[in-house]
Scaffold this motif. Structure first.
Motif: not given
Length: 227
Positions: A132, A125, A128
């Motif tokens: 982003r 997570r 990721t």
């Protein structure tokens, strides 16, 4: 701009037993302000769990300056990408002030993750989220003026590292103007000009090693639209 994490830091996301197990995997070390912990391009695979203090994640620019990609603090994990793939470091990490952290060798960290799906999920997570954030950063650098990026950065700093004093918020991070420029992704002169404009409008106050946001509401509006 995305200098800070959007979700819970890595260490608090683990259960008490996993926290204890992770922190036992390596030595606890203390670092002085402005110490480079990781260097872009170096071949190393250890990770650092920050226990106390603030770090900047940054890249060298072609103009000879640097671009700050993010700020990391208590409970956060740095260096995990190289621990996964064994590749060279994708960015440098330096301390802003005094920092204490636990250093874990890459092979020990991978073994820790392989036995703990929850920890692996948190790391994925985190990776990721940073991807982003990188996409948003590229968009901001391509489309936003320095004033708008500075306003957004000051709002982020006030929200995550500010101390409320009545209607104003004092940013307590030890970020001199050249570090602020690196966080905005611009030159020191351009940021100084935008900061002077915000001062003249009564939105910020500056002093020796201090920066106070006088009114967050108008600054949030500026982060979305220029004067």
């Amino acid at each position: 701009m995305g200098l800070f994490r959007e979700h819970e830091a890595f260490l608090p996301g683990l259960g008490p037993a996993d926290q204890t197990a992770l922190l036992a995997l390596g030595p606890t070390r203390s670092y002085a302000p402005h110490t480079t912990l990781l260097t872009e391009g170096e071949q190393s695979t250890h990770v650092l769990v920050i226990l106390d203090g603030w770090c900047t994640v940054w890249l060298d620019t072609e103009r000879g300056g640097k671009l700050i990609l993010g700020l990391r603090t208590d409970g956060e994990l740095i260096g995990e990408m190289a621990a996964f793939d064994g590749g060279r470091r994708s960015a440098s990490v330096s301390t802003l002030g005094p920092v204490t952290g636990v250093v874990v060798a890459g092979d020990r960290f991978r073994a820790f993750l392989s036995a703990r799906p929850r920890a692996t999920s948190l790391v994925l997570r985190q990776l990721t989220e940073r991807l982003r954030s990188s996409d948003r950063e590229r968009r901001a650098l391509a489309s936003m003026t320095v004033l708008r990026r500075l306003s957004g950065t000051l709002v982020e700093l006030a929200d995550h590292a500010g101390r409320a004093q009545g209607d104003s918020v004092t940013i307590s991070l030890p970020m001199p103007q050249h570090e602020l420029a690196a966080a905005v992704g611009s030159t020191r002169d351009a940021v100084a000009k935008a900061l002077r404009l915000l001062r003249d409008r009564g939105l910020v106050r500056t002093g020796p090693n201090t920066l106070t946001v006088s009114s967050l509401g108008p600054l949030r509006l500026l982060a979305g639209a220029d004067l």
